[in-house]
Every structure is written in structure tokens, then in C-alpha cells.
Design an enzyme around this catalytic site. Structure first.
Site, PDB file in Angstrom:
ATOM      1  N   GLU A 194     -12.203 -10.915  10.691  1.00 55.45           N
ATOM      2  CA  GLU A 194     -12.461 -11.396   9.477  1.00 55.45           C
ATOM      3  C   GLU A 194     -12.380 -12.501   8.942  1.00 55.45           C
ATOM      4  OE1 GLU A 194     -10.335  -7.444   7.153  1.00 55.45           O
ATOM      5  OE2 GLU A 194     -12.253  -6.526   7.510  1.00 55.45           O
ATOM      6  N   VAL A 217      14.539  -7.959  -1.436  1.00 57.63           N
ATOM      7  CA  VAL A 217      15.517  -7.798  -0.849  1.00 57.63           C
ATOM      8  C   VAL A 217      15.924  -8.519   0.410  1.00 57.63           C
ATOM      9  CG1 VAL A 217      15.806  -5.866   0.296  1.00 57.63           C
ATOM     10  CG2 VAL A 217      14.446  -5.288  -1.747  1.00 57.63           C
ATOM     11  N   TYR A 259       0.047  -1.004  -0.148  1.00 53.84           N
ATOM     12  CA  TYR A 259      -0.284  -0.489   0.134  1.00 53.84           C
ATOM     13  C   TYR A 259       1.236   0.895   0.006  1.00 53.84           C
ATOM     14  CZ  TYR A 259      -3.986  -2.840   0.638  1.00 53.84           C
ATOM     15  OH  TYR A 259      -4.845  -3.849   0.300  1.00 53.84           O
ATOM     16  N   GLN A 266      -4.556   1.904   5.171  1.00 54.90           N
ATOM     17  CA  GLN A 266      -4.928   3.631   5.263  1.00 54.90           C
ATOM     18  C   GLN A 266      -3.967   4.649   5.552  1.00 54.90           C
ATOM     19  OE1 GLN A 266      -8.725   6.331   7.635  1.00 54.90           O
ATOM     20  NE2 GLN A 266      -8.899   4.533   7.880  1.00 54.90           N
ATOM     21  N   ASP A 313       4.010  -0.397   6.937  1.00 57.69           N
ATOM     22  CA  ASP A 313       4.142  -1.546   9.103  1.00 57.69           C
ATOM     23  C   ASP A 313       5.053  -1.555   9.272  1.00 57.69           C
ATOM     24  OD1 ASP A 313       1.096  -1.807   8.419  1.00 57.69           O
ATOM     25  OD2 ASP A 313       1.702  -4.082   8.051  1.00 57.69           O
TER      26      ASP A 313
HETATM   27  P1  FAD Z   1       1.824  -4.628   2.356  1.00 56.50           P
HETATM   28  O1  FAD Z   1       0.562  -3.786   1.867  1.00 56.50           O
HETATM   29  O2  FAD Z   1       2.388  -6.080   2.881  1.00 56.50           O
HETATM   30  O3  FAD Z   1       3.073  -4.544   1.324  1.00 56.50           O
HETATM   31  C1  FAD Z   1       4.685  -5.199   1.224  1.00 56.50           C
HETATM   32  C2  FAD Z   1       5.253  -5.429   0.318  1.00 56.50           C
HETATM   33  O4  FAD Z   1       6.784  -5.832   0.188  1.00 56.50           O
HETATM   34  C3  FAD Z   1       5.060  -6.249  -0.309  1.00 56.50           C
HETATM   35  O5  FAD Z   1       4.509  -6.350  -1.686  1.00 56.50           O
HETATM   36  C4  FAD Z   1       5.624  -7.828  -0.342  1.00 56.50           C
HETATM   37  O6  FAD Z   1       5.607  -8.664  -1.898  1.00 56.50           O
HETATM   38  C5  FAD Z   1       6.997  -6.465  -0.007  1.00 56.50           C
HETATM   39  N1  FAD Z   1       7.539  -7.170  -0.051  1.00 56.50           N
HETATM   40  C6  FAD Z   1       8.027  -7.897   1.139  1.00 56.50           C
HETATM   41  N2  FAD Z   1       8.938  -8.556   1.467  1.00 56.50           N
HETATM   42  C7  FAD Z   1       9.893  -8.033   0.627  1.00 56.50           C
HETATM   43  C8  FAD Z   1      11.360  -8.595  -0.134  1.00 56.50           C
HETATM   44  N3  FAD Z   1      12.086  -9.180   0.858  1.00 56.50           N
HETATM   45  N4  FAD Z   1      11.886  -7.524  -0.913  1.00 56.50           N
HETATM   46  C9  FAD Z   1      11.178  -7.120  -1.465  1.00 56.50           C
HETATM   47  N5  FAD Z   1       9.560  -7.176  -1.398  1.00 56.50           N
HETATM   48  C10 FAD Z   1       9.040  -7.495  -0.859  1.00 56.50           C
HETATM   49  N6  FAD Z   1      -6.103  -2.234   7.283  1.00 56.50           N
HETATM   50  C11 FAD Z   1      -6.300  -1.113   7.031  1.00 56.50           C
HETATM   51  O7  FAD Z   1      -6.511   0.007   6.629  1.00 56.50           O
HETATM   52  N7  FAD Z   1      -7.828  -1.836   6.048  1.00 56.50           N
HETATM   53  C12 FAD Z   1      -8.643  -3.202   6.263  1.00 56.50           C
HETATM   54  O8  FAD Z   1      -9.661  -3.668   6.206  1.00 56.50           O
HETATM   55  C13 FAD Z   1      -6.960  -4.101   6.270  1.00 56.50           C
HETATM   56  N8  FAD Z   1      -8.002  -5.892   6.450  1.00 56.50           N
HETATM   57  C14 FAD Z   1      -6.789  -6.203   6.468  1.00 56.50           C
HETATM   58  C15 FAD Z   1      -6.716  -7.670   6.435  1.00 56.50           C
HETATM   59  C16 FAD Z   1      -6.496  -8.773   6.125  1.00 56.50           C
HETATM   60  C17 FAD Z   1      -6.461  -9.873   5.944  1.00 56.50           C
HETATM   61  C18 FAD Z   1      -4.963  -8.277   7.055  1.00 56.50           C
HETATM   62  C19 FAD Z   1      -3.725  -9.325   6.970  1.00 56.50           C
HETATM   63  C20 FAD Z   1      -4.866  -6.750   6.930  1.00 56.50           C
HETATM   64  C21 FAD Z   1      -5.424  -6.228   6.919  1.00 56.50           C
HETATM   65  N9  FAD Z   1      -4.888  -4.528   6.981  1.00 56.50           N
HETATM   66  C22 FAD Z   1      -6.189  -3.365   6.769  1.00 56.50           C
HETATM   67  C23 FAD Z   1      -3.674  -4.058   7.536  1.00 56.50           C
HETATM   68  C24 FAD Z   1      -3.145  -3.699   5.765  1.00 56.50           C
HETATM   69  O9  FAD Z   1      -3.219  -4.789   5.390  1.00 56.50           O
HETATM   70  C25 FAD Z   1      -1.423  -3.660   6.413  1.00 56.50           C
HETATM   71  O10 FAD Z   1      -1.040  -2.434   7.156  1.00 56.50           O
HETATM   72  C26 FAD Z   1      -0.931  -3.095   4.822  1.00 56.50           C
HETATM   73  O11 FAD Z   1      -1.208  -3.953   4.389  1.00 56.50           O
HETATM   74  C27 FAD Z   1       0.602  -2.776   5.421  1.00 56.50           C
HETATM   75  O12 FAD Z   1       0.624  -1.594   3.734  1.00 56.50           O
HETATM   76  P2  FAD Z   1       2.809  -1.981   3.189  1.00 56.50           P
HETATM   77  O13 FAD Z   1       2.804  -1.284   2.915  1.00 56.50           O
HETATM   78  O14 FAD Z   1       2.952  -1.375   4.759  1.00 56.50           O
HETATM   79  O15 FAD Z   1       2.877  -3.520   3.484  1.00 56.50           O
HETATM   80  P1  NAD Z   2      -4.075  -7.226  16.505  1.00 52.19           P
HETATM   81  O1  NAD Z   2      -2.433  -6.976  17.072  1.00 52.19           O
HETATM   82  O2  NAD Z   2      -4.578  -6.254  15.969  1.00 52.19           O
HETATM   83  O3  NAD Z   2      -4.657  -8.393  16.648  1.00 52.19           O
HETATM   84  C1  NAD Z   2      -4.303  -9.389  17.286  1.00 52.19           C
HETATM   85  C2  NAD Z   2      -4.497  -9.873  18.455  1.00 52.19           C
HETATM   86  O4  NAD Z   2      -4.385 -11.069  19.127  1.00 52.19           O
HETATM   87  C3  NAD Z   2      -5.240  -9.248  19.656  1.00 52.19           C
HETATM   88  O5  NAD Z   2      -6.000  -9.293  19.594  1.00 52.19           O
HETATM   89  C4  NAD Z   2      -4.531  -9.988  21.239  1.00 52.19           C
HETATM   90  O6  NAD Z   2      -4.614  -9.670  22.212  1.00 52.19           O
HETATM   91  C5  NAD Z   2      -4.135 -11.235  20.213  1.00 52.19           C
HETATM   92  N1  NAD Z   2      -3.700 -11.496  21.093  1.00 52.19           N
HETATM   93  C6  NAD Z   2      -1.947 -11.633  21.311  1.00 52.19           C
HETATM   94  N2  NAD Z   2      -1.279 -12.331  21.536  1.00 52.19           N
HETATM   95  C7  NAD Z   2      -2.116 -13.446  21.988  1.00 52.19           C
HETATM   96  C8  NAD Z   2      -1.975 -14.930  21.964  1.00 52.19           C
HETATM   97  N3  NAD Z   2      -0.799 -15.118  23.065  1.00 52.19           N
HETATM   98  N4  NAD Z   2      -3.305 -16.046  22.460  1.00 52.19           N
HETATM   99  C9  NAD Z   2      -3.952 -15.008  22.459  1.00 52.19           C
HETATM  100  N5  NAD Z   2      -4.080 -13.710  21.532  1.00 52.19           N
HETATM  101  C10 NAD Z   2      -3.523 -13.329  21.672  1.00 52.19           C
HETATM  102  O7  NAD Z   2      -3.582  -7.807  15.038  1.00 52.19           O
HETATM  103  P2  NAD Z   2      -4.263  -8.042  13.262  1.00 52.19           P
HETATM  104  O8  NAD Z   2      -5.572  -8.522  13.715  1.00 52.19           O
HETATM  105  O9  NAD Z   2      -3.697  -9.187  12.544  1.00 52.19           O
HETATM  106  O10 NAD Z   2      -4.235  -6.638  12.905  1.00 52.19           O
HETATM  107  C11 NAD Z   2      -3.480  -5.924  12.655  1.00 52.19           C
HETATM  108  C12 NAD Z   2      -3.333  -4.800  11.391  1.00 52.19           C
HETATM  109  O11 NAD Z   2      -3.787  -4.347  10.197  1.00 52.19           O
HETATM  110  C13 NAD Z   2      -4.447  -3.666  12.564  1.00 52.19           C
HETATM  111  O12 NAD Z   2      -3.459  -2.223  12.975  1.00 52.19           O
HETATM  112  C14 NAD Z   2      -5.386  -3.562  12.084  1.00 52.19           C
HETATM  113  O13 NAD Z   2      -6.228  -2.713  12.489  1.00 52.19           O
HETATM  114  C15 NAD Z   2      -5.395  -3.763  10.841  1.00 52.19           C
HETATM  115  N6  NAD Z   2      -6.614  -4.638  10.140  1.00 52.19           N
HETATM  116  C16 NAD Z   2      -7.288  -3.867   9.651  1.00 52.19           C
HETATM  117  C17 NAD Z   2      -8.571  -4.359   9.332  1.00 52.19           C
HETATM  118  C18 NAD Z   2      -9.020  -3.078   8.986  1.00 52.19           C
HETATM  119  O14 NAD Z   2      -9.694  -2.538   9.257  1.00 52.19           O
HETATM  120  N7  NAD Z   2     -10.773  -3.847   8.280  1.00 52.19           N
HETATM  121  C19 NAD Z   2      -8.177  -5.582   9.352  1.00 52.19           C
HETATM  122  C20 NAD Z   2      -7.485  -6.880   9.722  1.00 52.19           C
HETATM  123  C21 NAD Z   2      -6.391  -5.938  10.103  1.00 52.19           C
END
Ligand code: FAD
Ligand code: NAD
Length: 396
Positions: free
Chosen positions: A170, A82, A14, A314, A297
Site C-alpha cells: 500500500e 503507559v 481500533y 478488522q 495487535d
Molecule cells: P493500534 O490501532 O495500533 O492502536 C494502539 C494505540 O495505543 C495507539 O493509539 C497508540 O498511540 C497507543 N499506545 C501505544 N503505546 C502506548 C503507550 N505506551 N501508552 C499509551 N498509549 C499507547 N488492517 C485492516 O484490517 N485493514 C486495513 O486496510 C489495514 N491497513 C493498514 C495500513 C497500514 C499502513 C498499517 C500500518 C496497518 C494496516 N492495518 C490494516 C493493520 C491495522 O492497522 C492494525 O492491525 C490495527 O491498527 C491494530 O489495532 P490495535 O487496536 O491493536 O492498535
Molecule cells: P506482514 O507480516 O503481513 O508482511 C511482512 C512481509 O515482510 C512478509 O511478506 C515477509 O515475508 C516480509 N519479510 C520479512 N522479513 C523480511 C526480510 N528480512 N527481507 C525481506 N522481506 C521480509 O506485515 P505488514 O504488511 O506490516 O502487515 C501487518 C498486518 O497488518 C497484517 O496482518 C496485514 O494483513 C495487516 N494489514 C492489512 C492491510 C489491508 O488489509 N489493506 C494493509 C496493511 C496491513
């Protein structure tokens, strides 16, 4: 600098893709060389990954070819992994070469945080990439197939999701939708399937609106999910999980959604980190390096109360745009912007037709929230790829 500056962006997630798209729009061709490095030739829509992980959507819908998003006349794309960042030498080591840079943007995303819990790294599955979710989907289907050959092995039909954050919630929503279909396909009695969501904190979705959390838990409980709240996972073995109270849940599938940390390469590069993430300055620089920006992240941005904003798509997107602005400002000698996060709200899916969310001061639930989730998803597709991408990948 007599030649034009070289900008290298690591990661097309992102943050990285938004930075690249903004740079290609705003830079003149002779102002900088921009290179985007990513380990795959596609960008994946991480926010969709819970669906292909459960098998309720095709992984193809969660990825987009990077060359469809960037203009190769303006941004060079390098498909490579990388392996090392050398900030003092202004070099990045790839699996198959080396890149030098004048400016670096680090957007490599997060990794699963396992807090040193024994066996989690080795035995649990993670929702982190297209490959990891394909694996989870295949694994789940295989458990049903195996159960048909060994009907006394109830653990094949037991699914543990560790962590009730947004990712866990989710995914469970999708998994609970998929299970009845799998039961039908494999002729399995649905009452034999168990889905446990185990959460260490005193509530699911810690910190989120309690009324919406209660609603989410009711929706998921009605779909057959068993919550164990205030119960930490202490160990994970190939046979299942040991939880607080010394109860052992036998399960052939453990999906760990217990949190994320930054990329391990940041520690190795010698940056000061907190759980692998770099606390950036107001312009999104890594401290001490005016030529290195960190987004998504891999970064930490503090809110007004001095607490880190949660790592989300976001904030990563807003950082990507802000970094592009600040890079252009450094090159042109104009004013950089201080990064200020603008929270547009949170919407989380609970499976088909169900979601919860807060947008502005409005609480949303049910179908309205599910529609809002689609709007958010479409908006993202529009931002990165315009209407053609919305039409190709949008889930209408
Ligand atoms: P990423 O999107 O994780 O991208 C990292 C990129 O780096 C990838 O393309 C990867 O292939 C590449 N990369 C990694 N390591 C290497 C390497 N060594 N060499 C080359 N390339 C590499 N956030 C929201 O705001 N709203 C949501 O609804 C939401 N839903 C989510 C649902 C799920 C199931 C998950 C897991 C997360 C969700 N999140 C959501 C969180 C959000 O997806 C992350 O915070 C976001 O993707 C972070 O963006 P980023 O650019 O840091 O990295
Ligand atoms: P998170 O850190 O938000 O949640 C992890 C959960 O695991 C916490 O509730 C924590 O208390 C629990 N946990 C930790 N150690 C544990 C243990 N030993 N046993 C049981 N439970 C334990 O992680 P996430 O859900 O992967 O989200 C990562 C980021 O991505 C967050 O910032 C989240 O807001 C974002 N995200 C957003 C959306 C959305 O907006 N729809 C969806 C997915 C992720």
C-alpha cells in the site's frame, strides 16, 4: 467489591476505542468507572497511514480527537504514556502517575518486528504512527532537496521498502504516485528515481490470491517499482541494505514493512507471549487473568486450523466490541460470549484509483476495488463517529 468496578483501557487504537465506545453506550453511569489511556489526545486511523507517509494525503485526515469520540461524562480520558503493567498488583504505571484497576483492557497495538536483523532498528523508518509518517514524508522530500545540492548522490533518490506484505504494497502504491509530483517540484529527471520492494518470501503478499498478487505487481511495476522477490534483507546500514546474494543497494531511504510484533511491555509484565503477543482465551482474557482482556495487535486468536489470524484492524474492532460485552457480563453476572472472528474480506490500495481485494467470494481489482476500499474506510468512520465524522474525514 463495595465501590463500583474500575475499568482501565490501555490504548485508543481500533480495539481500545471500540471497547470504550461500546461501554459508554451500554453501561449505566453507576455500574463502572471507565478510564481510557492513550499517549496522544487523538486516535489515529492506522489503515490510512501509508498515504501521509508518502505525502499523498495530509496526516490530519488520519487522526481524530479522542474527545470527539467519547462522552466525558461516561469515560475518563487520560493522555499519558503507559510505562509498565503490573498484573499481580492490578496497577498500571504511567509516565506521570499510577492507575489501579479491577478490569484491564490491553490495546496498545504492535511494534515493528525486525527479527534481529542488524541495523534495521537504527536505520530504517517505520509506518506506525502519525509522528512516524510525518517523519517519513519530510525525509522523502528532504532527499530530493539534498539531491539538488549533490547531483552525483543517486542514493538520495533510491527508496527501499523492505517487505511486500499489505503495508509495504500500500505504501509503494502511494510513493509511486508521489514521485512524479516531487520530480516536477524539484526539477528532477524521473528516470533517476528508483523504488525497490524487497520481499523474502517466494511471492509478494504471501498467502493472498495469486491472480490478485500478479495484478498488483503489474500495476506497481508499471508505475516504476522494481520488485526483488525471494530476496531477504540481511542488514541495514546508514548507506543502504545488504540483501541475499550479498548485493548492496545504496539508498538514503529504507522503510521497513517486514512485519509486526506485540508491545514490548507485555513481555516485561511477565505475560506468556509469542513475538510479544498474548494468546487469549475464548473470552479474550490473558491466560490466568480473568480480569485482563487483550485486543488487537497485542493479542493472538487462533483460527480453526490452529493458526493465528493476521493482526488487522478488522479483528481488533470485533475484539473491542466483544470485550465490552464480556466486561458488562462480568459486572452484571450475565453470560459472556465466546469470541468468533468474522472475516469480512480484505481490500488493499495500490495508489490512486487502483486496489485489489476479496470480499466474500468475489475478487475485486482496479477502480471497483478502490471504491470498495473507500466504502470500508467510510464505514469505520461511521462506526466510531457517525455521519459528522464521515463528512469531516471521509475521502470522497
Ligand atoms: P493500534 O490501532 O495500533 O492502536 C494502539 C494505540 O495505543 C495507539 O493509539 C497508540 O498511540 C497507543 N499506545 C501505544 N503505546 C502506548 C503507550 N505506551 N501508552 C499509551 N498509549 C499507547 N488492517 C485492516 O484490517 N485493514 C486495513 O486496510 C489495514 N491497513 C493498514 C495500513 C497500514 C499502513 C498499517 C500500518 C496497518 C494496516 N492495518 C490494516 C493493520 C491495522 O492497522 C492494525 O492491525 C490495527 O491498527 C491494530 O489495532 P490495535 O487496536 O491493536 O492498535
Ligand atoms: P506482514 O507480516 O503481513 O508482511 C511482512 C512481509 O515482510 C512478509 O511478506 C515477509 O515475508 C516480509 N519479510 C520479512 N522479513 C523480511 C526480510 N528480512 N527481507 C525481506 N522481506 C521480509 O506485515 P505488514 O504488511 O506490516 O502487515 C501487518 C498486518 O497488518 C497484517 O496482518 C496485514 O494483513 C495487516 N494489514 C492489512 C492491510 C489491508 O488489509 N489493506 C494493509 C496493511 C496491513
Amino acid at each position: 467489591m463495595s465501590r463500583i468496578p474500575r475499568i482501565v483501557i490501555l490504548g485508543a487504537g481500533y480495539g481500545g476505542i471500540l471497547a470504550a465506545i461500546r461501554l459508554q453506550k451500554e453501561l449505566n453511569y453507576n455500574e463502572a468507572d471507565v478510564t481510557l489511556v492513550n499517549k496522544h489526545d487523538y486516535h489515529y486511523i492506522t489503515t490510512h497511514l501509508h498515504m501521509p507517509a508518502a505525502g499523498t494525503d495530509n496526516p490530519e485526515n488520519a487522526r481524530v480527537n479522542i474527545l470527539k469520540l467519547i462522552d466525558e461524562f461516561k469515560v475518563d480520558f487520560v493522555k499519558s504514556t503507559v510505562t509498565q503493567i503490573r498484573p499481580h498488583e492490578k496497577k498500571v504505571i504511567l509516565e506521570d502517575g499510577t492507575l489501579s484497576y479491577d478490569y484491564l483492557v490491553i490495546g496498545l497495538g504492535g511494534e515493528a518486528e525486525t527479527f534481529g536483523i542488524p541495523g534495521l532498528k537504527e536505520n530504517a523508518l517505520n509506518i506506525r504512527s502519525i509522528n512516524s509518517v510525518r517523519f517519513i514524508r519530510e525525509h522523502i522530500e528532504y532527499q530530493f532537496a539534498k539531491f539538488k545540492r549533490e547531483p552525483d548522490r543517486k542514493d538520495y533518490l533510491t527508496f527501499v521498502i523492505g517487505g511486500a506484505g499489505f503495508t509495504g504494497i500500500e505504501f509503494i502504491g502511494e510513493l509511486a504516485d508521489r514521485i512524479p509530483l516531487l520530480c516536477k517540484e524539484f526539477d528532477v529527471d524521473p528516470s533517476l528515481v528508483k523504488i525497490y520492494n524487497i520481499e523474502a518470501a517466494p511471492t509478494a503478499l504471501p498467502g493472498f490470491d495469486p491472480e490478485l498478487v500478479e495484478y498488483a505487481m503489474k500495476v506497481l511495476t508499471d508505475k516504476g517499482v522494481t520488485f526483488k522477490i525471494g530476496t531477504a534483507i540481511k542488514e541495514c546500514t546508514p548507506e543502504g541494505v545488504l540483501i541475499a546474494g550479498d548485493e548492496f543497494i545504496k539508498a538514503a531511504t529504507v522503510v521497513w514493512t517486514g512485519g509486526i510484533r506485540g508491545n514490548h511491555m507485555l513481555d516485561e509484565a511477565g505475560f506468556e507471549t509469542m513475538r510479544g503477543r498474548i494468546k487469549v482465551d475464548e473470552h479474550l482474557h490473558a491466560p490466568g487473568f480473568d480480569n485482563i482482556y487483550v485486543v488487537g495487535d497485542c493479542s493472538i486468536v487462533m483460527n480453526d486450523e490452529g493458526r493465528p489470524y493476521p493482526p488487522t484492524a478488522q479483528i481488533a474492532m470485533q475484539q473491542g466490541e466483544a470485550v465490552a460485552h464480556n466486561l458488562i457480563a462480568s459486572i452484571r453476572g450475565s453470560q459472556m460470549k465466546t469470541f468468533k472472528y468474522s472475516n469480512k474480506g480484505t481490500v488493499a490500495s495500490l495508489g490512486k484509483g487502483q486496489a485489489i481485494g476479496i470480499v466474500g467470494s468475489r475478487k475485486l481489482k482496479g477502480n471497483v476495488a478502490a471504491m470498495m476500499k473507500k466504502v470500508v474506510d467510510m464505514r469505520y468512520l461511521y462506526i466510531i463517529g457517525g455521519i459528522p465524522l464521515v463528512i469531516r474525514k471521509g475521502r470522497f
